[in-house]
Write a protein that holds these residues in place. Structure first.
Motif, short mmCIF file in Angstrom:
data_model
loop_
_atom_site.label_atom_id
_atom_site.label_comp_id
_atom_site.label_asym_id
_atom_site.label_seq_id
_atom_site.Cartn_x
_atom_site.Cartn_y
_atom_site.Cartn_z
N VAL A 211 -2.71 2.60 6.21
CA VAL A 211 -3.07 1.91 4.96
C VAL A 211 -1.93 0.95 4.66
CG1 VAL A 211 -3.48 2.17 2.48
CG2 VAL A 211 -4.37 3.88 4.10
N ARG A 212 -2.24 -0.32 4.40
CA ARG A 212 -1.19 -1.31 4.20
C ARG A 212 -1.43 -2.11 2.92
NH1 ARG A 212 0.48 -4.05 9.95
NH2 ARG A 212 2.15 -4.80 8.59
N VAL A 213 -0.34 -2.31 2.18
CA VAL A 213 -0.36 -3.17 1.00
C VAL A 213 1.07 -3.67 0.81
CG1 VAL A 213 0.08 -1.22 -0.57
CG2 VAL A 213 -0.97 -3.30 -1.46
N ALA A 214 1.21 -4.92 0.37
CA ALA A 214 2.55 -5.47 0.15
C ALA A 214 3.33 -4.57 -0.80
CB ALA A 214 2.45 -6.89 -0.41
N GLY A 215 4.46 -4.05 -0.34
CA GLY A 215 5.26 -3.15 -1.17
C GLY A 215 5.01 -1.68 -0.91
N ASN A 216 4.11 -1.35 0.01
CA ASN A 216 3.82 0.04 0.41
C ASN A 216 3.80 1.02 -0.77
OD1 ASN A 216 6.73 -0.81 1.66
ND2 ASN A 216 6.95 1.11 0.55
N PHE A 217 2.99 0.70 -1.79
CA PHE A 217 2.86 1.60 -2.93
C PHE A 217 1.44 2.15 -2.99
CE2 PHE A 217 1.98 -2.68 -4.52
CZ PHE A 217 0.79 -2.51 -5.21
N VAL A 218 1.29 3.23 -3.73
CA VAL A 218 0.00 3.92 -3.81
C VAL A 218 -0.93 3.18 -4.77
CG1 VAL A 218 -1.16 6.08 -4.40
CG2 VAL A 218 1.12 6.13 -3.34
N THR A 219 -2.11 2.86 -4.29
CA THR A 219 -3.18 2.31 -5.12
C THR A 219 -4.32 3.33 -5.14
OG1 THR A 219 -4.35 1.25 -3.29
CG2 THR A 219 -2.56 -0.01 -4.32
N PRO A 220 -5.26 3.22 -6.07
CA PRO A 220 -6.39 4.16 -6.08
C PRO A 220 -7.16 4.16 -4.76
CG PRO A 220 -6.28 3.01 -8.18
CD PRO A 220 -5.27 2.35 -7.28
N ASP A 221 -7.42 2.97 -4.21
CA ASP A 221 -8.14 2.90 -2.94
C ASP A 221 -7.31 3.45 -1.80
OD1 ASP A 221 -10.18 1.68 -4.32
OD2 ASP A 221 -9.64 -0.35 -3.73
N GLY A 222 -6.02 3.13 -1.82
CA GLY A 222 -5.14 3.65 -0.78
C GLY A 222 -5.04 5.17 -0.84
N LEU A 223 -4.96 5.72 -2.04
CA LEU A 223 -4.90 7.16 -2.20
C LEU A 223 -6.16 7.81 -1.66
CD1 LEU A 223 -3.70 9.78 -3.27
CD2 LEU A 223 -4.61 9.21 -5.54
N ALA A 224 -7.31 7.24 -1.99
CA ALA A 224 -8.57 7.79 -1.48
C ALA A 224 -8.60 7.75 0.04
CB ALA A 224 -9.75 7.00 -2.05
N SER A 225 -8.09 6.67 0.62
CA SER A 225 -8.05 6.56 2.07
C SER A 225 -7.16 7.64 2.68
CB SER A 225 -7.55 5.17 2.49
OG SER A 225 -8.42 4.16 2.04
N LEU A 226 -6.00 7.86 2.09
CA LEU A 226 -5.07 8.87 2.61
C LEU A 226 -5.64 10.28 2.43
CD1 LEU A 226 -1.76 7.27 1.32
CD2 LEU A 226 -2.52 7.41 3.70
N GLU A 227 -6.34 10.51 1.34
CA GLU A 227 -7.02 11.79 1.15
C GLU A 227 -8.06 12.01 2.24
OE1 GLU A 227 -6.84 12.48 -3.70
OE2 GLU A 227 -8.53 11.39 -2.82
N TYR A 228 -8.81 10.97 2.54
CA TYR A 228 -9.82 11.06 3.60
C TYR A 228 -9.15 11.36 4.94
CZ TYR A 228 -13.54 9.65 6.82
OH TYR A 228 -14.47 9.63 7.83
#
Length: 237
Positions: A111-128
Motif C-alpha cells: 500500500v503506497r501513499v506519499a508520506g506512508n501514513f494510514v488512511t481509511p482505505d489503506g487500513l482496510a487494505s492492510l486488514e484484508y
C-alpha cells in the motif's frame, strides 16, 4: 625414483589439483544454493516473515539479488495470492519495496501513499492482507529525504499554504511529526521521518477490531523501517 613411482605421484598430483578446482568451482554454487534456501525459507510466523524481509534487503544492499523468471508461476498467481508481508510505503518513485526486499511477484502486499501514513482505505487494505491473505508482518516503510515529510515540517514551521489537496498530507502527518518540532531535535528532517513511521506503527497496532486483535494474539507483527536512499539499507526503528 622409478617410473612407476613417478607415474603414481603425477596421478595423485593431478587428482588433488582436480579436486581442488572442483571444490573451488562448487563454492559459488553452494553460496547460491544457500541464498536460494534462505529466500525460500518458510515465513509462517511473524518473526520468520520479518527475517525474510531483512535477509532480502541484505541481498539487495550487497548486489546479490536472486535471478528470476517473471513468467514462472504467472498462471498460478492468476488463481490466488499468498503474500507473506505487507508494506505501507511512500509513493516516492525512488523506493520500490519489491526491489528493496528482493521479492518477486506475489510475495508482498503493498500500500503506497506519499508520506506512508494510514488512511481509511489503506487500513482496510492492510486488514484484508492480514485477515484474508495471511500476511504475517506489516512494515511501515519511511525513507530518507522524504518530500512529504519535508513539506510537512516546512508547513508546520512556516505555515505554508499548499495548493490543491497537498495540504491534506500535512494535516494527516501533523500528529506524528509535530512533537519532534517542539523538541527542536538535531537532524530535524530525519527525526521527523522516524517519528512519522513510529506514529503510524502505533496506529496500526492499536487499530480495532482486526489488526489489534491479531497483534495481541501474536499472529501479526507491525514494525517500522526507514529506507536509506543512498545505500538501500532498511533500518528498523
Amino acid at each position: 625414483m622409478c617410473e612407476t613411482c613417478c607415474s603414481n605421484v603425477s596421478r595423485r598430483t593431478l587428482m588433488a589439483g582436480g579436486l581442488g578446482l572442483l571444490a573451488a568451482a562448487s563454492l559459488p554454487l553452494a553460496a547460491k544454493a544457500q541464498a536460494q534456501a534462505q529466500a525460500n525459507a518458510p515465513s509462517d510466523t511473524p518473526d520468520a516473515a520479518l527475517d525474510k524481509l531483512m535477509q532480502g534487503n541484505e541481498r539487495y544492499i550487497a548486489g546479490q539479488m536472486r535471478e528470476r523468471d517473471f513468467s514462472a508461476g504467472r498462471a498460478a498467481r492468476a488463481e490466488s495470492q499468498a503474500p507473506f508481508a505487507a508494506i505501507l510505503g511512500c509513493a516516492d518513485s525512488r523506493v520500490a519495496p519489491e526491489l528493496a526486499f528482493d521479492q518477486g511477484p506475489g510475495s508482498l502486499f503493498v500500500v503506497r501513499v506519499a508520506g506512508n501514513f494510514v488512511t481509511p482505505d489503506g487500513l482496510a487494505s492492510l486488514e484484508y492482507g492480514a485477515a484474508v491473505l495471511g500476511t504475517k508482518v506489516i512494515m511501515v516503510l519511511g525513507h530518507s529525504n522524504c518530500g512529504a515529510v519535508n513539506a510537512t515540517v516546512a508547513a508546520l514551521q512556516k505555515g505554508n499554504d499548499l495548493p490543491g489537496h497537498i495540504g491534506d498530507l500535512v494535516r494527516a502527518m501533523k500528529p506524528g511529526i509535530e512533537p519532534v518540532l517542539q523538541k527542536k531535535e538535531e537532524d530535524l528532517r530525519h527525526q521527523a521521518v522516524i517519528a512519522n513511521v513510529r506514529a503510524n506503527v502505533r496506529q496500526l497496532q492499536e487499530s480495532k477490531p482486526i489488526l489489534a486483535d491479531m497483534v495481541s494474539s501474536k499472529k501479526l507483527r507491525v514494525v517500522g523501517g526507514v529506507y536509506d536512499l543512498a545505500s538501500g539499507k532498511v533500518e528498523l526503528v
